[in-house]
Design a protein around this motif. Structure first.
Motif, short mmCIF file in Angstrom:
data_model
loop_
_atom_site.label_atom_id
_atom_site.label_comp_id
_atom_site.label_asym_id
_atom_site.label_seq_id
_atom_site.Cartn_x
_atom_site.Cartn_y
_atom_site.Cartn_z
N VAL A 62 0.75 -1.03 -0.07
CA VAL A 62 -0.01 -0.15 0.14
C VAL A 62 1.01 1.33 -0.06
O VAL A 62 2.21 1.30 0.05
N ALA A 63 0.23 2.52 -0.19
CA ALA A 63 1.07 3.65 -0.20
C ALA A 63 2.18 3.69 1.17
O ALA A 63 1.58 3.56 2.22
N HIS A 64 3.25 4.48 0.90
CA HIS A 64 4.00 4.97 2.10
C HIS A 64 3.32 5.49 3.06
O HIS A 64 3.93 5.81 4.22
N THR A 65 2.49 6.33 2.69
CA THR A 65 1.87 7.14 3.65
C THR A 65 1.36 6.54 4.82
O THR A 65 1.18 7.00 6.04
N TRP A 66 1.17 4.96 4.78
CA TRP A 66 0.53 4.47 5.91
C TRP A 66 1.73 4.21 7.08
O TRP A 66 1.42 3.83 8.03
N ILE A 67 3.02 4.40 6.69
CA ILE A 67 4.08 4.02 7.60
C ILE A 67 4.00 5.11 8.70
O ILE A 67 3.92 6.20 8.60
N ASP A 68 3.83 4.53 9.97
CA ASP A 68 3.88 5.25 11.02
C ASP A 68 2.66 6.26 11.08
O ASP A 68 2.62 7.51 11.55
N PHE A 69 1.45 5.66 10.75
CA PHE A 69 0.14 6.35 10.58
C PHE A 69 -0.90 6.00 11.53
O PHE A 69 -1.02 4.66 12.13
N GLU A 70 -1.69 6.87 12.13
CA GLU A 70 -2.67 6.56 12.98
C GLU A 70 -3.83 5.90 12.40
O GLU A 70 -4.78 6.60 12.47
N ALA A 71 -3.68 4.64 12.16
CA ALA A 71 -4.73 4.24 10.99
C ALA A 71 -5.95 3.92 11.67
O ALA A 71 -7.18 4.16 11.09
N GLU A 72 -6.10 3.44 12.76
CA GLU A 72 -7.19 3.11 13.46
C GLU A 72 -7.99 4.36 13.62
O GLU A 72 -9.12 4.40 13.62
N ALA A 73 -7.42 5.41 14.25
CA ALA A 73 -8.04 6.46 14.59
C ALA A 73 -8.71 7.10 13.41
O ALA A 73 -9.65 7.95 13.23
N PHE A 74 -7.89 7.11 12.18
CA PHE A 74 -8.32 7.54 11.03
C PHE A 74 -9.58 6.83 10.51
O PHE A 74 -10.48 7.86 10.14
N PHE A 75 -9.76 5.50 10.47
CA PHE A 75 -10.92 4.97 10.09
C PHE A 75 -11.86 5.32 10.81
O PHE A 75 -13.09 5.52 10.43
N GLU A 76 -11.72 5.29 12.28
CA GLU A 76 -12.79 5.77 13.12
C GLU A 76 -13.40 6.94 12.86
O GLU A 76 -14.63 7.16 12.76
N LYS A 77 -12.47 7.94 12.81
CA LYS A 77 -13.05 9.36 12.44
C LYS A 77 -14.14 9.42 10.86
O LYS A 77 -14.94 9.94 10.90
#
Length: 273
Positions: A87-102
Motif C-alpha cells: 500500500v502507499a508509504h503514507t501508511w508508515i507510522d500512521f494513526e490508522a485506527e483513529a483515521f478509520f474511526e473518524k
C-alpha cells in the motif's frame, strides 16, 4: 453498540481487493455474500477509506449497531500502521485506527490481516485444537504470516520479508502468488520457489503445522502435493475468507455489550497489540 452476541462485520483490506461480510461467530461462517471492491490504485488512506465505506454501504451496515473489525496488510501496533509493503508509504507510522474511526464515524477494531486470518483458522479452521507451533501463511499480493503457539498468537511476525540467502529481494518478492502471475510461472515452477520458502521456515522455527491461506489456497491441490517437507502442510479451511472472519472475531472481542464475555476476553488476549 447493541449488536447481537455472535454477529460482527469483518473488512479485509488487501493489496488488490477490499472484502467484507457479516459474520456469525458462533460458527465462523459468513451470513451475507462477500462484497469485494478493488483496492484503489496507489492505496492512499483517503481512497482506501472511500472503498471501505463503499463495502459497508453495500452490506447495509454503516452504523455502529454491529461491531466492526478491519484487517490491514501492515505491521499494526497500538492502532498505528508501521509498514507498507503493498500500500502507499503514507501508511508508515500512521494513526490508522483513529483515521478509520473518524472517517467512518464509529468505533472499529484494527489488526494485521494475516494475524486475524490466523485467529480465524485457530478458532474455526485448520489450526483448531492443534498444539505446538502453527504457522499460517497467506499467499497473495504478498506473503503474510501468523504464528500461533499453544493457542496464543504472536503478532506481527512478517515472515514473508525474510531475506533469501545470497539475494537482494526477500521471499515475498520471490514466492508470493503475485510473483507467479508476474512471471507467468507454471504450478511446478512456483512450487519450487515455495519449497525454498517453506524449507527455510521449517529450519528456523520447526513448526508442527503449516496452514496456507489466501485466494490461491482454493487451488491447493495444484501445488501443495509438490512440496517435500517434514512438517504437515494443509490449506486454510476458510481460504480467502479467513481475514474477514478473523477481523469480525476481533470486533466481537472488543464489543462491550456484555455478551459472550468469556469468548471476547479470550480472543482479545490472543490478538494483543
Amino acid at each position: 453498540m447493541t449488536g447481537t452476541a455472535t454477529t460482527a462485520v469483518g473488512i479485509d483490506i488487501g493489496g488488490t481487493g477490499i472484502k467484507g461480510a457479516l459474520v456469525d461467530l458462533s460458527q465462523g461462517k459468513l451470513l451475507t455474500d462477500r462484497i469485494k471492491v478493488p483496492t484503489p490504485k496507489g492505496a492512499e488512506p483517503d481512497d482506501v477509506l472511500k472503498a471501505v465505506t463503499e463495502v459497508l454501504e453495500k452490506l447495509e451496515v454503516t452504523d455502529d449497531d454491529i461491531p466492526l473489525g478491519v484487517a490491514f496488510p501492515a505491521i499494526v501496533k497500538n492502532g498505528r500502521t508501521l509498514s507498507a509493503a503493498n500500500v502507499a508509504h503514507t501508511w508508515i507510522d500512521f494513526e490508522a485506527e483513529a483515521f478509520f474511526e473518524k472517517g467512518l464515524g464509529r468505533q472499529i477494531h484494527f489488526a494485521n490481516d494475516a494475524d486475524v486470518a490466523g485467529v480465524a483458522e485457530m478458532r474455526y479452521g485448520a489450526a483448531k485444537d492443534r498444539d505446538g507451533v502453527v504457522l499460517l501463511t497467506t499467499l497473495g499480493t504478498g506473503i503474510g504470516t501468523a504464528m500461533i503457539y499453544k493457542g496464543v498468537l504472536v503478532p506481527n511476525t512478517e515472515l514473508g520479508h525474510l531475506h533469501r540467502p545470497g539475494h537482494k529481494k526477500d521471499f515475498e518478492h520471490f514466492a508470493a502468488y503475485s510473483a507467479m502471475e508476474r512471471e507467468e510461472l507454471e504450478w511446478d515452477a512456483w512450487a519450487e520457489r515455495l519449497q525454498q520458502y517453506y524449507s527455510h521456515l521449517e529450519f528456523l522455527f520447526t513448526p508442527d503445522l503449516f496452514v496456507v491461506g489466501g485466494g490461491v489456497s482454493k487451488h491447493a491441490d495444484k501445488f501443495l502435493p509438490l512440496l517435500d517437507l517434514k512438517t504437515e502442510i494443509v490449506p486454510a479451511v476458510h481460504r480467502n475468507n479467513a481475514g474477514i472472519i478473523g477481523a469480525a472475531a476481533l470486533a466481537l472481542a472488543g464489543d462491550d455489550s456484555g455478551a459472550s464475555v468469556d469468548e471476547g476476553e479470550d480472543l482479545a488476549g490472543t490478538t494483543s497489540r
